[in-house]
Design an enzyme around this catalytic site. Structure first.
Site, PDB file in Angstrom:
ATOM      1  N   CYS A  12      -1.528  -4.737 -14.595  1.00 51.85           N
ATOM      2  CA  CYS A  12      -2.094  -3.579 -15.302  1.00 51.85           C
ATOM      3  C   CYS A  12      -1.709  -3.738 -16.773  1.00 51.85           C
ATOM      4  O   CYS A  12      -0.923  -4.613 -17.140  1.00 51.85           O
ATOM      5  CB  CYS A  12      -1.491  -2.290 -14.750  1.00 51.85           C
ATOM      6  N   GLU A 123      11.585   4.510 -11.924  1.00 51.88           N
ATOM      7  CA  GLU A 123      10.749   5.384 -12.780  1.00 51.88           C
ATOM      8  C   GLU A 123      11.065   6.861 -12.509  1.00 51.88           C
ATOM      9  O   GLU A 123      11.194   7.662 -13.437  1.00 51.88           O
ATOM     10  CB  GLU A 123       9.261   5.119 -12.525  1.00 51.88           C
ATOM     11  N   SER A 225       6.680  -0.753  -5.683  1.00 48.04           N
ATOM     12  CA  SER A 225       6.150   0.515  -5.168  1.00 48.04           C
ATOM     13  C   SER A 225       4.627   0.485  -5.086  1.00 48.04           C
ATOM     14  O   SER A 225       4.030   0.796  -4.056  1.00 48.04           O
ATOM     15  CB  SER A 225       6.616   1.642  -6.089  1.00 48.04           C
ATOM     16  N   SER A 268       1.918  -5.622 -10.642  1.00 51.99           N
ATOM     17  CA  SER A 268       2.910  -6.533 -11.224  1.00 51.99           C
ATOM     18  C   SER A 268       2.774  -7.946 -10.651  1.00 51.99           C
ATOM     19  O   SER A 268       3.687  -8.754 -10.754  1.00 51.99           O
ATOM     20  CB  SER A 268       4.318  -5.973 -10.974  1.00 51.99           C
TER      21      SER A 268
END
Ligand code: F3S
Length: 284
Positions: A12, A123, A225, A268
């Protein structure tokens, strides 16, 4: 055999930005470390290590220049960085930073903040530190009642709901619906779905591909995640789904019997991992 590779599979914007800027920083500083993994992918971690990046778990072990990873860090880490007089290269994804700003602003305006996300995820740990004293994390439906009781006891009538950027969209909707139905009627809820667009697109595309293929492969870090969410979606919509980190995990003999295979990859996952899987499947 038909192979369908998702258009949104792989890096991303936030991950690509963090990796590019780390490579730039490696050319500039001779003593560079990163607090935690830059992104949750073993191949990326190994590559950066080979290029001289040192990974540390504790900010006290940093010596000069420290990278803040894409997931962001709690407020306390920034204070320690200042105290230790370190040079910080802040690669927190702008979308995560925006959530930190929203959390700070609403907390200062007297809101109770509900953060929907995975409790142990870096996060979430970072974001909750910007939410002030009146806040809770909800990961599962079973936790909603306790949080609603806590809000009642606090006497606060203004509630902000936000989300971890990589949380499951479906689960976010389920949890927010239950909260809206069960919260005291005199409470005002502001709902801010902060699941990032990159996550939404990858989840939607995984769903579309998974329901139309016989076998589904999700590529990415097993501790990532967003990759795990893609695997869950694939698994719910295609009974033959697997999560792999690299092409070595494929059993080509077994895969021969399927007429269509779908491929998606987490935010990722590097392009070369996707290519290697496609090349391997082309051998069949
Ligand atoms: Fe940023 Fe979304 Fe990627 S928050 S790191 S663009 S998954």
């Amino acid at each position: 055999m038909e192979i369908i590779v998702g258009k949104t599979a792989g890096f991303c914007f936030g991950v690509a930005n963090a990796i590019n800027k780390t490579i730039e920083a490696l050319g500039k500083y001779d003593d560079l470390c990163c607090l935690g993994e830059l992104v949750h992918n073993n191949l990326v971690t190994k590559d950066l290590e080979e290029h001289g990046l040192r990974f540390i778990d504790n900010i006290e072990n940093a010596t000069k220049n420290v990278i803040i990873r894409a997931h962001g860090e709690p407020e306390e880490t920034y204070k320690k960085i200042n105290r230790l007089n370190l040079n910080k290269i802040d690669l927190t994804c702008p979308k995560v930073m925006k959530i930190h700003d929203i959390a700070k602003q609403y907390s200062q305006n007297g809101f109770y903040i509900i953060l929907i996300g995975q409790k142990e995820h870096p996060e979430t740990i970072g974001t909750i530190s910007y939410c002030g004293k009146n806040c809770s994390i909800i990961q599962k439906e079973e936790e909603i009642d306790d949080v609603l009781n806590k809000i009642k006891k606090s006497g606060i009538k203004k509630i902000l709901i936000i989300s971890q950027t990589t949380f499951s969209l479906e689960k976010f909707n389920i949890i927010t619906n239950i909260i809206s139905k069960n919260i005291d009627k005199d409470c005002f809820i502001e709902l801010n779905n902060t699941i990032c667009s990159a996550t939404k697109q990858r989840q939607e595309e995984t769903y579309e591909i998974a329901k139309n293929v016989e076998f589904m492969i999700i590529i990415g870090g097993k501790h990532s995640s967003n990759t795990n969410k893609l695997y869950n979606i694939a698994n719910e919509n295609c009974k033959n789904s697997i999560l792999i980190e690299n092409e070595q995990e494929l059993d080509l003999n077994y895969l021969k019997k399927f007429k269509s295979i779908g491929i998606m990859a987490g935010a990722s996952t590097p392009e070369k991992s996707i290519k290697s899987v496609v090349e391997m499947l082309n051998k069949i």
